[in-house]
Design a protein around this motif. Structure first.
Motif, PDB file in Angstrom:
ATOM      1  N   GLN A 137      15.724  74.706 -17.013  1.00 29.23           N
ATOM      2  CA  GLN A 137      15.828  76.169 -17.008  1.00 29.23           C
ATOM      3  C   GLN A 137      17.242  76.619 -17.368  1.00 29.23           C
ATOM      4  O   GLN A 137      17.418  77.676 -17.982  1.00 29.23           O
ATOM      5  N   ALA A 138      18.246  75.837 -17.019  1.00 30.59           N
ATOM      6  CA  ALA A 138      19.612  76.181 -17.445  1.00 30.59           C
ATOM      7  C   ALA A 138      19.736  76.072 -18.966  1.00 30.59           C
ATOM      8  O   ALA A 138      20.400  76.900 -19.601  1.00 30.59           O
ATOM      9  N   ILE A 139      19.062  75.097 -19.567  1.00 33.97           N
ATOM     10  CA  ILE A 139      19.032  75.015 -21.034  1.00 33.97           C
ATOM     11  C   ILE A 139      18.299  76.227 -21.595  1.00 33.97           C
ATOM     12  O   ILE A 139      18.726  76.819 -22.590  1.00 33.97           O
ATOM     13  N   GLY A 140      17.207  76.625 -20.937  1.00 36.56           N
ATOM     14  CA  GLY A 140      16.497  77.832 -21.352  1.00 36.56           C
ATOM     15  C   GLY A 140      17.392  79.054 -21.288  1.00 36.56           C
ATOM     16  O   GLY A 140      17.347  79.923 -22.171  1.00 36.56           O
ATOM     17  N   ALA A 141      18.231  79.125 -20.255  1.00 36.19           N
ATOM     18  CA  ALA A 141      19.178  80.241 -20.137  1.00 36.19           C
ATOM     19  C   ALA A 141      20.194  80.197 -21.281  1.00 36.19           C
ATOM     20  O   ALA A 141      20.545  81.235 -21.850  1.00 36.19           O
ATOM     21  N   TYR A 142      20.658  78.995 -21.622  1.00 36.66           N
ATOM     22  CA  TYR A 142      21.585  78.859 -22.753  1.00 36.66           C
ATOM     23  C   TYR A 142      20.926  79.359 -24.047  1.00 36.66           C
ATOM     24  O   TYR A 142      21.520  80.121 -24.810  1.00 36.66           O
ATOM     25  N   ALA A 143      19.678  78.929 -24.280  1.00 36.31           N
ATOM     26  CA  ALA A 143      18.962  79.359 -25.489  1.00 36.31           C
ATOM     27  C   ALA A 143      18.730  80.867 -25.470  1.00 36.31           C
ATOM     28  O   ALA A 143      18.886  81.544 -26.491  1.00 36.31           O
ATOM     29  N   GLY A 144      18.377  81.419 -24.299  1.00 40.65           N
ATOM     30  CA  GLY A 144      18.197  82.868 -24.172  1.00 40.65           C
ATOM     31  C   GLY A 144      19.486  83.622 -24.425  1.00 40.65           C
ATOM     32  O   GLY A 144      19.489  84.696 -25.045  1.00 40.65           O
ATOM     33  N   LEU A 145      20.597  83.067 -23.976  1.00 44.67           N
ATOM     34  CA  LEU A 145      21.907  83.671 -24.221  1.00 44.67           C
ATOM     35  C   LEU A 145      22.192  83.726 -25.726  1.00 44.67           C
ATOM     36  O   LEU A 145      22.658  84.751 -26.232  1.00 44.67           O
ATOM     37  N   GLN A 146      21.900  82.627 -26.428  1.00 41.19           N
ATOM     38  CA  GLN A 146      22.136  82.613 -27.873  1.00 41.19           C
ATOM     39  C   GLN A 146      21.311  83.690 -28.560  1.00 41.19           C
ATOM     40  O   GLN A 146      21.795  84.380 -29.458  1.00 41.19           O
ATOM     41  N   GLU A 147      20.054  83.857 -28.129  1.00 45.18           N
ATOM     42  CA  GLU A 147      19.205  84.912 -28.692  1.00 45.18           C
ATOM     43  C   GLU A 147      19.797  86.291 -28.399  1.00 45.18           C
ATOM     44  O   GLU A 147      19.866  87.138 -29.278  1.00 45.18           O
ATOM     45  N   ARG A 148      20.208  86.535 -27.156  1.00 43.03           N
ATOM     46  CA  ARG A 148      20.781  87.837 -26.774  1.00 43.03           C
ATOM     47  C   ARG A 148      22.044  88.137 -27.567  1.00 43.03           C
ATOM     48  O   ARG A 148      22.258  89.272 -27.999  1.00 43.03           O
ATOM     49  N   LEU A 149      22.896  87.141 -27.739  1.00 45.44           N
ATOM     50  CA  LEU A 149      24.150  87.345 -28.465  1.00 45.44           C
ATOM     51  C   LEU A 149      23.920  87.691 -29.933  1.00 45.44           C
ATOM     52  O   LEU A 149      24.783  88.271 -30.578  1.00 45.44           O
ATOM     53  N   HIS A 150      22.724  87.342 -30.442  1.00 47.73           N
ATOM     54  CA  HIS A 150      22.390  87.643 -31.840  1.00 47.73           C
ATOM     55  C   HIS A 150      21.357  88.762 -31.938  1.00 47.73           C
ATOM     56  O   HIS A 150      20.668  88.892 -32.951  1.00 47.73           O
ATOM     57  N   GLY A 151      21.224  89.559 -30.868  1.00 46.88           N
ATOM     58  CA  GLY A 151      20.370  90.736 -30.900  1.00 46.88           C
ATOM     59  C   GLY A 151      18.899  90.495 -30.641  1.00 46.88           C
ATOM     60  O   GLY A 151      18.090  91.407 -30.778  1.00 46.88           O
TER      61      GLY A 151
END
Length: 152
Positions: free
Chosen positions: A60-74
């Motif tokens: 889930q922490a990896i999922g949070a990292y991936a979600g962060l990358q998506e958020r940072l790119h809109g």
């Protein structure tokens, strides 16, 4: 950089299956998160939470990292899949009630096809340490990927 994001903003899990408590920090290629072990934590029993659940905390922490990358790119967080792990080890059988787990995931490989590998470290306030390398997959379109899997 301290995190301005909540777990619900980054991880597509909901309800009791959202296991992370908060996002602590992130940087280029890594993310740190926290889990509080409570009597009502998912998978908790009279001894605490079994340390094998640490594998899901790391995922889930990896999922949070991936979600962060998506958020940072809109974008918005997308569904991903844990493919496997190498050498998951834990120094104890349980995370004790009341302990705080600090998790750090570090990306060491990301391919164009959605495959990634992360080195993961978990340290708890009750000296139960765990680590693993996780292999994950995030398709460009999870709905189409799942439909394709169902028709085969």
């Amino acid at each position: 950089m301290a995190s301005d994001y909540s777990v619900t903003e980054l991880v597509p899990h909901s309800g009791r299956m959202s296991l992370l408590t908060k996002i602590l920090d992130y940087g280029d290629g890594w993310l740190a998160a926290e889990v509080e072990i409570k009597t009502d934590s998912m998978f908790s029993d009279e001894f605490g939470v079994p340390s094998w659940v640490g594998l899901e905390y790391l995922a889930q922490a990896i999922g949070a990292y991936a979600g962060l990358q998506e958020r940072l790119h809109g974008g918005a967080p997308k569904l991903g899949f844990l493919l496997g792990t190498r050498k998951y080890t834990s120094t104890k059988e349980y995370f004790s009630i009341g302990s705080i787990l600090t998790i750090k995931v570090i990306k060491n490989l990301q391919a164009e096809n959605g495959l990634s590998a992360f080195d993961c470290i978990l340290h708890s306030s009750d000296d139960c340490d765990a680590s693993a390398r996780l292999n994950v997959f995030q398709p460009k379109n999870a709905d189409e990927f799942l439909k394709g899997a169902k028709s085969e």
